[in-house]
Design an enzyme around this catalytic site. Structure first.
Site, PDB file in Angstrom:
ATOM      1  N   LYS A  70      38.890  39.072 -12.572  1.00  0.00           N
ATOM      2  CA  LYS A  70      38.691  38.424 -11.281  1.00  0.00           C
ATOM      3  C   LYS A  70      38.934  39.494 -10.217  1.00  0.00           C
ATOM      4  O   LYS A  70      40.002  40.119 -10.202  1.00  0.00           O
ATOM      5  CB  LYS A  70      39.667  37.260 -11.118  1.00  0.00           C
ATOM      6  CG  LYS A  70      39.391  36.311  -9.965  1.00  0.00           C
ATOM      7  CD  LYS A  70      40.347  35.111 -10.055  1.00  0.00           C
ATOM      8  CE  LYS A  70      40.079  34.085  -8.991  1.00  0.00           C
ATOM      9  NZ  LYS A  70      40.980  32.907  -9.126  1.00  0.00           N
TER      10      LYS A  70
ATOM     11  N   ASP B 224      31.855  39.995  -1.679  1.00  0.00           N
ATOM     12  CA  ASP B 224      32.267  41.388  -1.902  1.00  0.00           C
ATOM     13  C   ASP B 224      32.806  41.630  -3.299  1.00  0.00           C
ATOM     14  O   ASP B 224      33.146  42.767  -3.641  1.00  0.00           O
ATOM     15  CB  ASP B 224      33.283  41.827  -0.844  1.00  0.00           C
ATOM     16  CG  ASP B 224      34.581  41.020  -0.884  1.00  0.00           C
ATOM     17  OD1 ASP B 224      34.801  40.245  -1.837  1.00  0.00           O
ATOM     18  OD2 ASP B 224      35.389  41.159   0.069  1.00  0.00           O
TER      19      ASP B 224
ATOM     20  N   ASP C  65      31.429  24.605 -13.814  1.00  0.00           N
ATOM     21  CA  ASP C  65      31.497  26.037 -14.105  1.00  0.00           C
ATOM     22  C   ASP C  65      32.941  26.519 -14.267  1.00  0.00           C
ATOM     23  O   ASP C  65      33.167  27.677 -14.630  1.00  0.00           O
ATOM     24  CB  ASP C  65      30.794  26.851 -13.016  1.00  0.00           C
ATOM     25  CG  ASP C  65      31.372  26.613 -11.632  1.00  0.00           C
ATOM     26  OD1 ASP C  65      31.366  25.446 -11.195  1.00  0.00           O
ATOM     27  OD2 ASP C  65      31.836  27.572 -10.996  1.00  0.00           O
TER      28      ASP C  65
END
Length: 457
Positions: A110, A122, A251
């Site tokens: 992550k 980003d 998800d």
């Protein structure tokens, strides 16, 4: 000692399921957290700090595992609106290996940089977000919730701008250890593209690598049955822990029923069905008391995707078992946290109902309740004594003597107060880091949480 057993099983799915990517080149790699307990379970605890930084900050491949990071492709319902533009946007699957029990495990990231699925983001993670994920996973693991584990956090030296916290703010890259990163949304993507072969491949991958014990004469139904059991268990464990995940989109739910990916999570200060974690959950879709419903809804989306390769009647049977499986799992989770004897399904459920009714009636701190009544016996004077004289506790007080177990002996139960993780504590731990670069409160809290985990287990 567990030896490192690298795997590359995900590659068997083929290129339609992932995109090879390159990790961001971070200006700094400052090690902030290494979970040697988790690392020991997959044979990586002997890495030096320099090797750790090389693998989990610069993402040099682990020997014998994936040669390059893979950004996984998937779709998903986000707050019940279907989104076909998802995928790993700030993370990737970095490595696979077997743990000491022989299970296939993933190391996923992550904040590791942009991918084809970043959607103008980003690809970064704030250091605060990483610290929060450490705290969530440590607390949930200690409370017996089937959760991913935060494996590593490395500060990366970038300054990030975010709209929902003071900016610029510090950045980090996190690595998590999961049993799987195959999401319900992974199946939804294949169904969206009418890819029957892809769905069959996913089912076979899961039954071979993630749930071989679930394999049955009808593979798709067997996998759905496995997912139903995992979702029912997870929903019940959330309730017993007093935890709100905050974003239970398809998800964010994996096929193994393992909780992961912690954003706006909270531990509830009271047994309040409407308590939410996400400031943007205006309708309370994923509120504390609606998580079981949310996971059941998600199961129907998984089954709907699999209708492309299975008969509806094959899938209905497992789906219809969800309510009773949830009830049974709730008894397991709540009475397990209480540490009492079990007296049979009907009597166990009656006690669980009495506990929930008492906590709703008094709106007392559930952590304090489970602490005060460990093993079904009062531990002495408590700040919550006035709650126990409330009429809402009448049924519980009448039932609990029959369930009482042996006196708990771990030193934790002699403390003055339970170990908790409410939002004020989270913010205080972060403030020490943000204002003074003081990591001692975080490490002290982790030690306390792990002590509580030992007492419970």
């Amino acid at each position: 000692m567990t030896r490192f057993q690298p795997e590359t099983s995900i590659l068997s799915l083929g290129p339609d399921f992932f995109d090879p990517v390159t990790a961001a080149d971070f200006p700094q790699t400052n090690l902030r957290f290494r979970n040697d307990r988790a690392a020991a379970s997959v044979g990586l605890d002997q890495l030096s700090d320099a090797q750790w930084l090389d693998h989990f900050g610069r993402f040099a491949p682990l020997p014998g595992s994936l040669p390059q990071p893979l950004a996984l492709r998937y779709h998903g319902h986000q707050f019940r609106s279907y989104n076909p533009d998802l995928g790993d946007g700030r993370g990737f699957l970095f490595a696979q290996m077997r743990d000491g029990a022989g299970r296939l495990m993933d190391l996923g990231t992550k904040g590791s940089g942009t991918t084809p699925w970043s959607r103008a983001g980003d690809g970064r993670l704030t250091l605060k977000g990483a610290v929060r994920e450490i705290l969530a996973t440590e607390m949930l693991e200690a409370l017996g919730v089937n959760t991913s584990r935060t494996f590593s956090v490395i500060e990366t030296g970038e300054r990030l701008v975010r709209g929902d916290e003071p900016s610029p703010t510090r950045s980090a890259v996190l690595v998590r250890l999961n049993h799987s990163h195959i999401r319900y949304g992974s199946f939804q993507r294949q169904a969206f593209h009418q890819n029957r072969d892809g769905l069959h491949a996913l089912v076979e991958y899961c039954l071979t690598n993630l749930a071989p014990e679930a394999r049955g004469p009808t593979p798709v139904a067997a996998l759905v049955d496995h997912a139903v059991q995992g979702a029912a268990r997870l929903a019940a464990q959330y309730m017993a822990a007093g935890f709100v995940h905050g974003v239970l989109n398809t998800d964010n739910i994996n096929i193994t029923g393992e909780s992961f990916d912690y954003g706006p999570w909270r531990f509830a200060p009271a047994w309040a069905a409407g308590f939410t974690a996400a400031y943007f959950d205006h309708g309370g879709l994923y509120a504390f008391g609606r998580q079981a419903e949310a996971l059941q809804w998600n199961l129907y989306q998984l089954a709907n995707a699999l209708r492309l390769i299975a008969e509806v009647d094959e899938l209905k049977g497992p789906l219809e078992t969800y309510p009773q499986r949830y009830r049974a799992a709730l008894s397991d989770a709540v009475l397990g946290r209480l540490g009492v004897k079990r007296l049979g399904a009907d009597r166990d459920e009656t006690l669980v109902d009495a506990i929930q009714a008492a906590l709703v009636a008094t709106q007392m701190d559930p952590d304090r309740f489970f602490f005060d009544w460990r093993c079904g016996m009062r531990r002495g004077q408590s700040p919550a004594d006035h709650h126990y004289s409330h009429e809402g506790f009448t049924d519980f007080l009448a039932l609990i003597p029959d369930f009482a177990a042996d006196v708990p002996t771990h030193a934790y139960w002699a403390d003055d107060a339970p170990c908790t993780m409410l939002i004020d504590e989270v913010e205080a731990i972060w403030t020490a880091i943000a204002d003074r670069d003081d990591w001692a409160p975080l490490h002290t809290k982790i030690s306390a949480i792990r002590g509580m985990g030992e007492a419970h287990h």
